[in-house]
Design a protein around this motif. Structure first.
Motif, PDB file in Angstrom:
ATOM      1  N   GLN A  11       0.845  -1.193   0.000  1.00 55.06           N
ATOM      2  CA  GLN A  11       0.000   0.000   0.000  1.00 55.06           C
ATOM      3  C   GLN A  11       0.877   1.238   0.000  1.00 55.06           C
ATOM      4  O   GLN A  11       1.852   1.316   0.773  1.00 55.06           O
ATOM      5  N   TYR A  39      -8.027   3.157 -11.636  1.00 57.64           N
ATOM      6  CA  TYR A  39      -6.759   3.214 -10.912  1.00 57.64           C
ATOM      7  C   TYR A  39      -5.582   2.961 -11.855  1.00 57.64           C
ATOM      8  O   TYR A  39      -5.717   2.995 -13.055  1.00 57.64           O
ATOM      9  N   GLU A  60      -7.374   2.430  -1.976  1.00 59.43           N
ATOM     10  CA  GLU A  60      -8.739   2.329  -2.507  1.00 59.43           C
ATOM     11  C   GLU A  60      -8.880   1.327  -3.641  1.00 59.43           C
ATOM     12  O   GLU A  60      -9.999   0.937  -3.993  1.00 59.43           O
ATOM     13  N   ARG A  63     -11.246  -1.901  -3.445  1.00 60.24           N
ATOM     14  CA  ARG A  63     -11.931  -1.895  -2.156  1.00 60.24           C
ATOM     15  C   ARG A  63     -12.997  -0.812  -2.140  1.00 60.24           C
ATOM     16  O   ARG A  63     -12.928   0.140  -2.894  1.00 60.24           O
ATOM     17  N   PRO A  65     -14.944   2.445  -0.307  1.00 69.62           N
ATOM     18  CA  PRO A  65     -14.396   3.667   0.295  1.00 69.62           C
ATOM     19  C   PRO A  65     -14.041   3.519   1.775  1.00 69.62           C
ATOM     20  O   PRO A  65     -13.003   4.016   2.221  1.00 69.62           O
ATOM     21  N   ASP A  67     -13.140   0.799   3.449  1.00 67.92           N
ATOM     22  CA  ASP A  67     -11.937  -0.019   3.601  1.00 67.92           C
ATOM     23  C   ASP A  67     -10.690   0.746   3.147  1.00 67.92           C
ATOM     24  O   ASP A  67      -9.634   0.656   3.781  1.00 67.92           O
ATOM     25  N   GLY A  68     -10.821   1.487   2.058  1.00 65.43           N
ATOM     26  CA  GLY A  68      -9.699   2.300   1.584  1.00 65.43           C
ATOM     27  C   GLY A  68      -9.287   3.334   2.615  1.00 65.43           C
ATOM     28  O   GLY A  68      -8.100   3.544   2.871  1.00 65.43           O
ATOM     29  N   GLU A  69     -10.277   3.945   3.238  1.00 74.61           N
ATOM     30  CA  GLU A  69     -10.009   4.946   4.273  1.00 74.61           C
ATOM     31  C   GLU A  69      -9.331   4.307   5.491  1.00 74.61           C
ATOM     32  O   GLU A  69      -8.383   4.858   6.055  1.00 74.61           O
ATOM     33  N   ARG A  72      -5.754   3.614   4.610  1.00 74.34           N
ATOM     34  CA  ARG A  72      -4.970   4.857   4.602  1.00 74.34           C
ATOM     35  C   ARG A  72      -4.584   5.266   6.022  1.00 74.34           C
ATOM     36  O   ARG A  72      -3.475   5.728   6.263  1.00 74.34           O
TER      37      ARG A  72
END
Length: 136
Positions: A11, A39, A60, A63, A65, A67-69, A72
């Motif tokens: 990531q 992407y 992201e 995934r 939003p 899960d992406g958050e 991050r």
């Protein structure tokens, strides 16, 4: 059954910044750089391991939003991936990477499990270690 590792995912906050580190500092070659849905599929790998792709992906990708958050947030803490590369000269590897300005996590030391290793953070905060076998 004969298994080999073909892909691993790391990531990253910014793919261009990650690419500059993995390609320009570590000397990995670009294996893929292309659009992937909305992407970018960006993969690098060591010249000596042509069958291995290290995919530098944003949290992201693939995934939802939420899960992406969440990823991050973990990435910001340095709580995600660790890559360990083998090297035949830990001291020289360390000096080259330190000269690039990468954040040093550990200077070269001998470990009780038979390696001399050092560690840095990549631009996204992931730990990247470099390990040299001792004695043989």
């Amino acid at each position: 059954m004969d298994l080999t590792l073909s892909h691993t995912f790391v990531q990253v906050h910014d793919q261009d910044e990650a690419l500059a580190f993995y390609r320009d500092v570590l000397g990995l070659e670009v294996r893929a750089d292309m659009p992937f849905e909305e992407y970018r599929w960006l993969a690098v790998g060591p010249v000596s391991q042509p069958g291995l792709e290290i995919v530098l992906e944003v949290p992201e990708m693939g995934r939802g939003p939420a899960d992406g958050e969440a990823l991050r947030a973990l990435l910001a803490k340095g709580s995600l991936s660790t890559l360990i590369f083998a090297t035949d000269d830990c001291a020289t590897t360390f000096e080259k990477i330190r000269a690039s300005g990468a954040e040093v996590l550990q200077e070269p030391i001998d470990q009780p499990y038979g390696v001399r290793d050092c560690a840095f953070r990549d631009p996204s905060g992931n730990a990247v270690r470099f390990s040299q076998r001792l004695g043989g």
